[in-house]
Design a protein around this motif. Structure first.
Motif, short mmCIF file in Angstrom:
data_model
loop_
_atom_site.label_atom_id
_atom_site.label_comp_id
_atom_site.label_asym_id
_atom_site.label_seq_id
_atom_site.Cartn_x
_atom_site.Cartn_y
_atom_site.Cartn_z
N LEU A 215 0.83 -1.30 -0.24
CA LEU A 215 0.04 -0.21 -0.22
C LEU A 215 0.74 1.09 0.12
O LEU A 215 1.98 1.27 0.59
CB LEU A 215 -1.06 -0.03 1.40
N ARG A 216 0.35 2.15 -0.79
CA ARG A 216 1.00 3.44 -0.54
C ARG A 216 0.53 4.32 0.69
O ARG A 216 -0.93 4.11 0.97
CB ARG A 216 0.64 4.39 -1.82
N LEU A 217 1.17 4.80 1.33
CA LEU A 217 0.86 5.34 2.59
C LEU A 217 1.20 7.19 2.24
O LEU A 217 1.69 7.54 1.51
CB LEU A 217 1.78 5.08 3.71
N HIS A 218 0.51 7.73 3.50
CA HIS A 218 0.31 9.29 3.36
C HIS A 218 0.72 9.92 4.66
O HIS A 218 0.45 9.09 5.78
CB HIS A 218 -1.04 9.71 3.04
N PRO A 219 1.03 11.03 4.56
CA PRO A 219 1.43 11.70 5.97
C PRO A 219 0.18 11.76 6.71
O PRO A 219 -0.65 11.97 6.42
CB PRO A 219 2.17 12.97 5.30
N LEU A 220 0.45 11.66 7.95
CA LEU A 220 -0.39 11.92 9.27
C LEU A 220 -0.87 13.36 9.21
O LEU A 220 0.00 14.17 8.78
CB LEU A 220 -0.12 11.29 10.26
N GLN A 221 -2.10 13.30 9.35
CA GLN A 221 -2.84 14.89 9.33
C GLN A 221 -3.56 14.93 10.76
O GLN A 221 -4.70 14.91 10.84
CB GLN A 221 -3.81 15.29 8.02
N PRO A 222 -2.68 15.17 11.75
CA PRO A 222 -3.16 15.29 12.96
C PRO A 222 -4.32 16.21 13.50
O PRO A 222 -4.93 15.74 14.49
CB PRO A 222 -2.11 15.06 13.99
N GLU A 223 -4.32 17.25 12.92
CA GLU A 223 -5.04 18.36 13.38
C GLU A 223 -6.40 18.40 12.65
O GLU A 223 -6.29 18.28 11.31
CB GLU A 223 -4.39 19.85 13.27
N ARG A 224 -7.69 18.41 13.38
CA ARG A 224 -8.74 18.22 12.50
C ARG A 224 -9.62 19.37 13.20
O ARG A 224 -9.51 19.73 14.34
CB ARG A 224 -9.31 16.72 12.92
#
Length: 468
Positions: A215-224
């Motif tokens: 799988l291709r992974l992506h940077p975490l986006q922790p702020e929502r």
């Protein structure tokens, strides 16, 4: 051909491969493998085989192929169109034991996982390395990666990352004769022939049994930041969705719940939405609409989302914004519990469709009349992924019974007339075999059949799914 009565010699061979504990024939045990999550599609199987890895899968498939026993590959069995259950007495090849998450390749932002790894476990594994899986959906605790690839699952983040096919950079699978095909290097540029991963994604287990996926992974986006937006009409909600997609670069999800579905999930949760008004006793699918818009970034995206919401104020009835996780989850509950609320109310017909943006509001407003022309007592319940035009049309009959079968054909024909797809993310399965021609030409169907014959000449893999 269906499995029928299994030759004891075949059972003995399979037992030698996977172990006695993983060759199941007791009807009380195999029953859970023979009915889907909706309870609408149920069959029976004389045999469930549970291999532990690719080698065991290949060996088991070789034995079944030699005995000409038809096979249904099965992951978490969370499918909604009858594509993962043995409706004609096939054997089941369960992938749940292929549950190994290999080390995350942080340099490439990729990971290889077994087909039986659940989405939730893959998410936790990737997050430990500061990365994320691009696809998310409500069934994350039980849906498996192999099944998600096989159905090209979508979910709530498609508008940002694409569906499951877009996450696949390598694949390993077992073909109908037991041959293993493996291409797991994960090279971003690799023009060395046909892309088997892309072909197997969305094939619904008809071309091969997926065993491992890179799988291709992506940077975490922790702020929502999350907003629940209320609108008087579907047209206003569609216009607002388009505006948000243009103006919010960190937009992570854009989900819709329409009037009758919001009334049902609110009753199920025992709480009204904090904005907007529910129509008392409404049997209309359209009318009021709610959007959940979520922005996600490495830094706080609340100002970006708030500014965008202010810019669509003329379309809004009201808005509620949440930043901390508990408050955000309270807003998400109105979307993530819709399927559960519908299931609690009865056995629905689930029609997962995509519409062009220009015809989306027209469809939402018109589909209730289409449903009732086919079944005057049926109730349509609409929700979905408005960011990519995907609407889930769930239809219940009186007292939660199934509606008339004619409802399915009527709705899907209406979708096709408006230029949409009869299957957005759930697949064709057995539920939509009769309508595939609405979206595919004779030449395309002939090409599909030629590919099937080339990879599965005996027609042993999921023989009653996808292809008419």
């Amino acid at each position: 051909m269906s499995a029928g009565a299994i030759d004891p010699a075949v059972v003995d061979e399979l037992t030698e491969i996977v172990g006695q504990a993983h060759v199941l024939s007791d009807p009380e045990i195999t029953a859970s493998y023979s009915i889907d999550w909706t309870r609408r599609f149920a069959g029976s199987t004389p045999l469930v085989v549970r291999p532990a890895d690719t080698a065991e899968t290949a060996a088991a498939m070789g034995v079944l192929a030699a005995a000409r026993i038809a096979v249904v590959p099965q992951g978490g069995n969370t499918g909604l169109v009858g594509g993962s259950v043995p409706l004609a007495g096939e054997a089941v090849l369960s992938m749940r034991r292929l549950d190994v998450c290999e080390a995350v390749d942080e340099l490439a932002s990729q990971v290889t996982v077994g087909a039986g790894v659940t989405l939730a476990d893959a998410q936790i594994h990737a997050a430990a390395a500061g990365l994320s899986v691009g696809v998310d959906l409500a069934a994350r605790e039980s849906a498996t990666i192999g099944g998600m690839v096989a159905t090209n699952a979508g979910g709530i983040n498609v508008l940002r990352y694409g569906a499951m096919r877009a996450q696949v950079v390598g694949i390993e699978a077992v073909l109908a004769d037991g041959m293993i095909v493996s291409h797991l290097a994960g090279l971003e540029k690799d023009n060395t022939g046909y892309d088997l991963g892309s072909l197997l994604a969305g094939s619904e287990g008809t071309l091969g049994v997926i065993t491992r996926v890179r799988l291709r992974l992506h940077p975490l986006q922790p702020e929502r930041a999350t907003a629940l937006l209320a609108f008087e009409t579907a047209q206003d909600a569609v216009a607002a969705a388009a505006a948000l997609r243009r103006s919010v670069g960190s937009l992570h999800a854009l989900e819709a719940v329409f009037d009758s579905a919001m009334a049902l999930v609110s009753a199920h949760l025992g709480v009204d939405p904090p904005v907007g008004s529910l129509s008392s006793g409404s049997r209309n699918a359209s009318g009021a609409a709610w959007l959940i818009a979520e922005a996600a970034a490495r830094t706080d995206p609340s100002d970006e989302l708030g500014t965008a919401v202010d810019e669509i104020a003329d379309l809004l009835i009201d808005a509620a914004v949440a930043l901390d996780p508990p408050a955000r989850q309270r807003l998400w509950a109105f979307r993530e519990n819709v399927t559960e609320a519908i299931s609690a109310a009865g056995i629905p017909h689930k029609l997962d469709v995509t519409l062009p943006a220009a015809r989306l509001a027209e469809f939402v407003d018109g589909v209730a009349d289409v449903v009732r022309m086919a079944d005057s007592d049926a109730q349509p319940l609409l929700f979905g992924h408005l960011g990519d035009g995907n609407v889930h049309v769930n239809v219940l009959g009186p007292g939660g019974a199934e509606p008339a079968e004619e409802v399915d054909d009527a709705v899907l024909r209406y979708v096709a007339e408006l230029g949409g797809s009869i299957s957005a993310e759930h697949g064709i399965g057995t539920a939509k075999l009769g309508q595939l021609h609405l979206n595919r030409t004779e030449a395309e169907l002939a090409a599909f059949s030629a590919i099937k014959r080339a990879l599965d000449p005996e027609g042993l893999l999921n023989p009653h799914v996808l292809l008419p």
